[in-house]
Design a protein around this motif. Structure first.
Motif, PDB file in Angstrom:
ATOM      1  N   ASP A 117      15.010  -7.545  -9.975  1.00 35.62           N
ATOM      2  CA  ASP A 117      15.911  -8.276 -10.857  1.00 35.62           C
ATOM      3  C   ASP A 117      15.493  -7.914 -12.273  1.00 35.62           C
ATOM      4  OD1 ASP A 117      13.709 -10.037 -11.610  1.00 35.62           O
ATOM      5  OD2 ASP A 117      14.059 -11.071  -9.709  1.00 35.62           O
ATOM      6  N   GLU A 118      16.028  -8.621 -13.260  1.00 38.21           N
ATOM      7  CA  GLU A 118      15.746  -8.251 -14.650  1.00 38.21           C
ATOM      8  C   GLU A 118      14.343  -8.657 -15.099  1.00 38.21           C
ATOM      9  OE1 GLU A 118      18.832  -9.768 -17.094  1.00 38.21           O
ATOM     10  OE2 GLU A 118      20.318  -8.321 -16.388  1.00 38.21           O
ATOM     11  N   HIS A 119      13.576  -9.331 -14.237  1.00 34.78           N
ATOM     12  CA  HIS A 119      12.250  -9.794 -14.630  1.00 34.78           C
ATOM     13  C   HIS A 119      11.131  -9.283 -13.721  1.00 34.78           C
ATOM     14  CE1 HIS A 119      13.727 -12.711 -17.644  1.00 34.78           C
ATOM     15  NE2 HIS A 119      14.768 -12.803 -16.845  1.00 34.78           N
ATOM     16  N   SER A 120      11.428  -8.432 -12.762  1.00 32.55           N
ATOM     17  CA  SER A 120      10.387  -7.922 -11.871  1.00 32.55           C
ATOM     18  C   SER A 120      10.781  -6.540 -11.374  1.00 32.55           C
ATOM     19  CB  SER A 120      10.172  -8.870 -10.688  1.00 32.55           C
ATOM     20  OG  SER A 120      11.363  -9.003  -9.936  1.00 32.55           O
ATOM     21  N   LEU A 121       9.786  -5.702 -11.172  1.00 40.69           N
ATOM     22  CA  LEU A 121      10.022  -4.354 -10.670  1.00 40.69           C
ATOM     23  C   LEU A 121       8.790  -3.866  -9.931  1.00 40.69           C
ATOM     24  CD1 LEU A 121       8.416  -1.987 -12.539  1.00 40.69           C
ATOM     25  CD2 LEU A 121      10.082  -2.752 -14.210  1.00 40.69           C
ATOM     26  N   SER A 122       8.956  -2.811  -9.155  1.00 31.93           N
ATOM     27  CA  SER A 122       7.862  -2.176  -8.442  1.00 31.93           C
ATOM     28  C   SER A 122       7.938  -0.676  -8.665  1.00 31.93           C
ATOM     29  CB  SER A 122       7.914  -2.495  -6.947  1.00 31.93           C
ATOM     30  OG  SER A 122       9.119  -2.006  -6.383  1.00 31.93           O
ATOM     31  N   CYS A 123       6.772  -0.030  -8.772  1.00 29.11           N
ATOM     32  CA  CYS A 123       6.693   1.417  -8.977  1.00 29.11           C
ATOM     33  C   CYS A 123       5.793   2.010  -7.894  1.00 29.11           C
ATOM     34  CB  CYS A 123       6.140   1.742 -10.363  1.00 29.11           C
ATOM     35  SG  CYS A 123       7.230   1.265 -11.739  1.00 29.11           S
ATOM     36  N   THR A 124       6.283   3.051  -7.227  1.00 36.26           N
ATOM     37  CA  THR A 124       5.525   3.728  -6.176  1.00 36.26           C
ATOM     38  C   THR A 124       5.199   5.140  -6.635  1.00 36.26           C
ATOM     39  OG1 THR A 124       6.666   2.446  -4.473  1.00 36.26           O
ATOM     40  CG2 THR A 124       5.531   4.439  -3.765  1.00 36.26           C
ATOM     41  N   ARG A 125       3.928   5.496  -6.549  1.00 40.03           N
ATOM     42  CA  ARG A 125       3.523   6.847  -6.927  1.00 40.03           C
ATOM     43  C   ARG A 125       4.150   7.858  -5.981  1.00 40.03           C
ATOM     44  NH1 ARG A 125      -2.097   7.037  -9.412  1.00 40.03           N
ATOM     45  NH2 ARG A 125      -2.261   8.995  -8.253  1.00 40.03           N
ATOM     46  N   ASN A 126       4.460   9.041  -6.514  1.00 41.26           N
ATOM     47  CA  ASN A 126       5.069  10.077  -5.680  1.00 41.26           C
ATOM     48  C   ASN A 126       4.122  10.572  -4.601  1.00 41.26           C
ATOM     49  OD1 ASN A 126       7.311   9.793  -7.248  1.00 41.26           O
ATOM     50  ND2 ASN A 126       7.316  11.856  -8.085  1.00 41.26           N
ATOM     51  N   ASP A 127       2.802  10.437  -4.830  1.00 38.88           N
ATOM     52  CA  ASP A 127       1.851  10.823  -3.793  1.00 38.88           C
ATOM     53  C   ASP A 127       1.637   9.716  -2.760  1.00 38.88           C
ATOM     54  OD1 ASP A 127       0.393   8.968  -5.211  1.00 38.88           O
ATOM     55  OD2 ASP A 127      -1.035  10.409  -6.035  1.00 38.88           O
ATOM     56  N   ARG A 128       2.377   8.582  -2.918  1.00 36.64           N
ATOM     57  CA  ARG A 128       2.351   7.453  -1.976  1.00 36.64           C
ATOM     58  C   ARG A 128       0.968   6.822  -1.844  1.00 36.64           C
ATOM     59  NH1 ARG A 128       7.533   6.412  -2.180  1.00 36.64           N
ATOM     60  NH2 ARG A 128       8.790   8.264  -1.748  1.00 36.64           N
ATOM     61  N   ARG A 129       0.132   6.967  -2.849  1.00 31.32           N
ATOM     62  CA  ARG A 129      -1.211   6.395  -2.773  1.00 31.32           C
ATOM     63  C   ARG A 129      -1.235   4.914  -3.160  1.00 31.32           C
ATOM     64  NH1 ARG A 129      -5.212  10.057  -6.131  1.00 31.32           N
ATOM     65  NH2 ARG A 129      -6.718   8.631  -5.166  1.00 31.32           N
ATOM     66  N   MET A 130      -0.234   4.450  -3.920  1.00 32.46           N
ATOM     67  CA  MET A 130      -0.266   3.066  -4.384  1.00 32.46           C
ATOM     68  C   MET A 130       1.125   2.648  -4.859  1.00 32.46           C
ATOM     69  SD  MET A 130      -2.187   0.386  -4.776  1.00 32.46           S
ATOM     70  CE  MET A 130      -3.804   1.130  -4.585  1.00 32.46           C
ATOM     71  N   THR A 131       1.431   1.357  -4.677  1.00 38.41           N
ATOM     72  CA  THR A 131       2.638   0.744  -5.232  1.00 38.41           C
ATOM     73  C   THR A 131       2.210  -0.396  -6.146  1.00 38.41           C
ATOM     74  OG1 THR A 131       4.007   1.298  -3.318  1.00 38.41           O
ATOM     75  CG2 THR A 131       4.772  -0.497  -4.716  1.00 38.41           C
ATOM     76  N   TYR A 132       2.757  -0.443  -7.354  1.00 37.24           N
ATOM     77  CA  TYR A 132       2.377  -1.438  -8.358  1.00 37.24           C
ATOM     78  C   TYR A 132       3.535  -2.404  -8.575  1.00 37.24           C
ATOM     79  CZ  TYR A 132      -0.986   2.287  -9.346  1.00 37.24           C
ATOM     80  OH  TYR A 132      -1.952   3.256  -9.230  1.00 37.24           O
TER      81      TYR A 132
END
Length: 330
Positions: free
Chosen positions: A310-325
């Motif tokens: 939504d407009e107040h939360s997001l997730s980012c996943t590294r392309n090497d799939r080592r971690m999601t923030y």
């Protein structure tokens, strides 16, 4: 770059074995390294030199020099420098006394206007009474007897009644009810203005300021309709019992409003390596040791794919799939 590495190694060697009281010499060395890069036109170094002149870290406080370097960095559209100059201009505008309002002289009171009195109307003259006319006598009418042959009217013949044909009663036609299928309701797809949502607040992860998204430590500038560039201020982190001083540059692109997605790539620029850990590092902690203990830009950097829930939360996943923030914004 070799000269910078040589200078950095010189200060690294000089600080080995020194006590905490020699920390000023270390900060002076870091400042000198930044100053050299700033004079060569490095925009990040120009901002850091200005910040250190403002705080007196590694050099003496000098606000005139601080704003000189802020202006040099702002000429290269460095976001944090633009924010500093904007805050200075706003503060100067508040200090200036408001212009005295012009006091206009009261308008002279106009002389009273004489009101003419209307002349009193004379009462209308009495109308003389006229004699009432006498009623005229009705003419005398002499009755004349008229004999007429008056025959009684003939009775009218009754009209013949027409019988209407009887209508047969018909059974009502049963109503046929056709069952309608329930409409299929599709789940609404996210449609978020990604650029506006990213730039609308300050993003954090685990209560720590983000390093490559807009935050209290990072300023971002929309360089085009398809790209946002971000620069961080001076950050510190401890890696392998060494204290690193660094900046982060990130580029945000590939906006997809219908799916609320975007791409992010960031790279570290380590400007100093200390022989011991920092007492209170202000950089974002990382579960993955993705920063090398060496100076310079650490290419190729880290690429990630991010999605706004939504407009107040997001997730980012590294392309090497080592971690999601996971990130949230105020």
């Amino acid at each position: 770059m070799r000269q910078i590495v040589a200078i950095t190694l010189f200060y690294f060697a000089a600080t080995l074995g020194v006590s905490a009281a020699d920390n000023n010499d270390v900060q002076q060395g870091i400042f000198d390294s930044y100053l050299k890069l700033a004079n060569e036109g490095d925009v990040v170094a120009q901002y850091v030199v200005a910040q250190r002149y403002e705080t007196g870290k590694g050099t003496g406080k000098d606000m005139e020099k601080a704003y000189y370097w802020y202006e040099m960095a702002a000429k290269q559209n460095y976001p944090l420098a633009l924010v500093k100059l904007e805050a200075r201009d706003k503060a100067a505008a508040k200090v200036e006394p408001p212009a005295a309002a012009a006091v206009s002289a009261p308008a002279p009171t106009p002389p009273p206007v004489a009101v003419k009195k209307e002349p009193a109307k004379k009462p209308p003259a009495p109308v003389p009474s006229q004699p009432k006319p006498k009623p005229a006598k009705a003419p005398e009418v002499t009755a004349v007897a008229v004999t007429a042959d008056v025959s009684p009217p003939k009775p009218a013949k009754p009209a013949a009644r027409k019988e209407e044909p009887k209508q047969e009663a018909r059974a009502p036609v049963p109503e046929i009810v056709v069952a309608k299928a329930a409409p299929v309701v599709e789940a609404p797809k996210p449609d978020i203005n990604v650029t506006q949502a990213l730039l609308a607040g300050k993003w954090k992860r685990n209560q720590e300021e983000a390093e490559y998204l807009p935050s209290a430590n990072v300023a971002c500038l929309q360089s085009s309709n398809t790209e946002i560039t971000c620069f961080s201020g001076e950050l510190t982190r401890n890696v392998d019992n060494a204290g690193l001083t660094y900046n982060v540059k990130s580029v945000i692109s590939g906006f997809n409003n219908k799916e609320a997605k975007f791409n992010l790539r960031y790279v570290y620029n380590v400007v100093h390596v200390a022989g011991k850990p920092h007492a209170a590092p202000n950089g974002m902690s990382s579960e993955i040791n993705d920063m090398a203990v060496k100076t310079g830009w650490q290419e190729p950097g880290v690429a990630m794919e991010c999605r706004l829930r939504d407009e107040h939360s997001l997730s980012c996943t590294r392309n090497d799939r080592r971690m999601t923030y996971q990130f949230v914004r105020e």
